[in-house]
Write a protein that holds these residues in place. Sequence first.
Motif: not given
Length: 355
Positions: A210-212, A221-222, A257-260, A275-284
């Motif tokens: 599954v891609s993001i 996107g998530q 862009q989607a991340i494959p 992030d400050p709320n504990g959510r995971w953000v993907c690095e490019v």
Amino acid sequence: MNHDNPQSLVRPLPFRNMSDEVVPAFAVMTVLGVSFENGVAFLECGKPDATLRRQLAINGPQDVGIGRRGTCQRGGDVRALLDASDPIAGESWGIKPGQWKLARHFPGCTLQGLIDATHKIARVECHSIDRLLVKTTAAVSSGASSATYRVYVGPPGSEVDAGFTSVPFARNRGAVIPAGQWAHLVWTSGNWELRPLPGATMVAVPPCGVSIPGRIGDTPGQAECCLFSLDGNGDLAPLLDSEEQLARAKVYNVREQAIPALAPPGDRYLLVHADPNGRWVCEVPDGADGGGGASTTTTTAAPTTTTSPLPICAGTAKWTWSEADQAWSLADNGCLTGVVSTTDEPTSTTTSTTT
């Protein structure tokens, strides 16, 4: 020891000594509860121990015997005993398990200034304990409440275990928090919460090919991804949740862009940051964005067939519901073993070079 000096202009509160020791004058106490006698409310106070409690109080200028009553203060500018005679204004001093005196770097009070170096008495400002630095001892699933963490105190980079062996349950509202992760224990709306420190880094793998998806407008996107971290040998190892299952968490993609599933240039691992709320953000991922350079080269690759082990998050699995146990069980897990063969169609690759 008794002292004639008043504590402060703040109205004192009556308390009862619930410990098996005499409470020294100006000693710090933990608040255990409240009892009533003839319509009068008495704080029930004891010696700080290994149980973490939010509320503290400072005894007045007189010693208070075992089971006897005295007066104390819970806030404001008060006098208190220290375990050292070299305090610095603005430092945090507070309750330490097993002692009546305030200790440097522990939570509960902010030091205003030293009054009596001989008896180690200082003026402090007391407050509730609402935020602490902790480290998890086991993974904490998203939405779970857990007490699998330890409290740490000390200057940045030199923190030590504070010695609290009994800590309250705290809820994790964000993504799964792995074992050994630094986090904040925060008192919010009458409850404790665990929040990973902003900037914490993990490794994520989009599952089962599954891609993001890319961001649409202001909506990132998530996708639910498996999480990995470095083990004791420095190798990437899958993160397990509190039930010893593969831990998954929502990973957000803020790019258009989607991340494959296999991020360019073919690495299936993605760096994610909290992030400050504990959510995971993907690095490019490297190579995911065009460089906008001056020259462009287009290369067409021939069809290729490759056979490789299935990544731990690839494949299919079958879960069976048990009415008797009211639980799901894994009946067939094709995500952990086997090989997969893939054939790539001819593709055109555009490479941009920035000059």
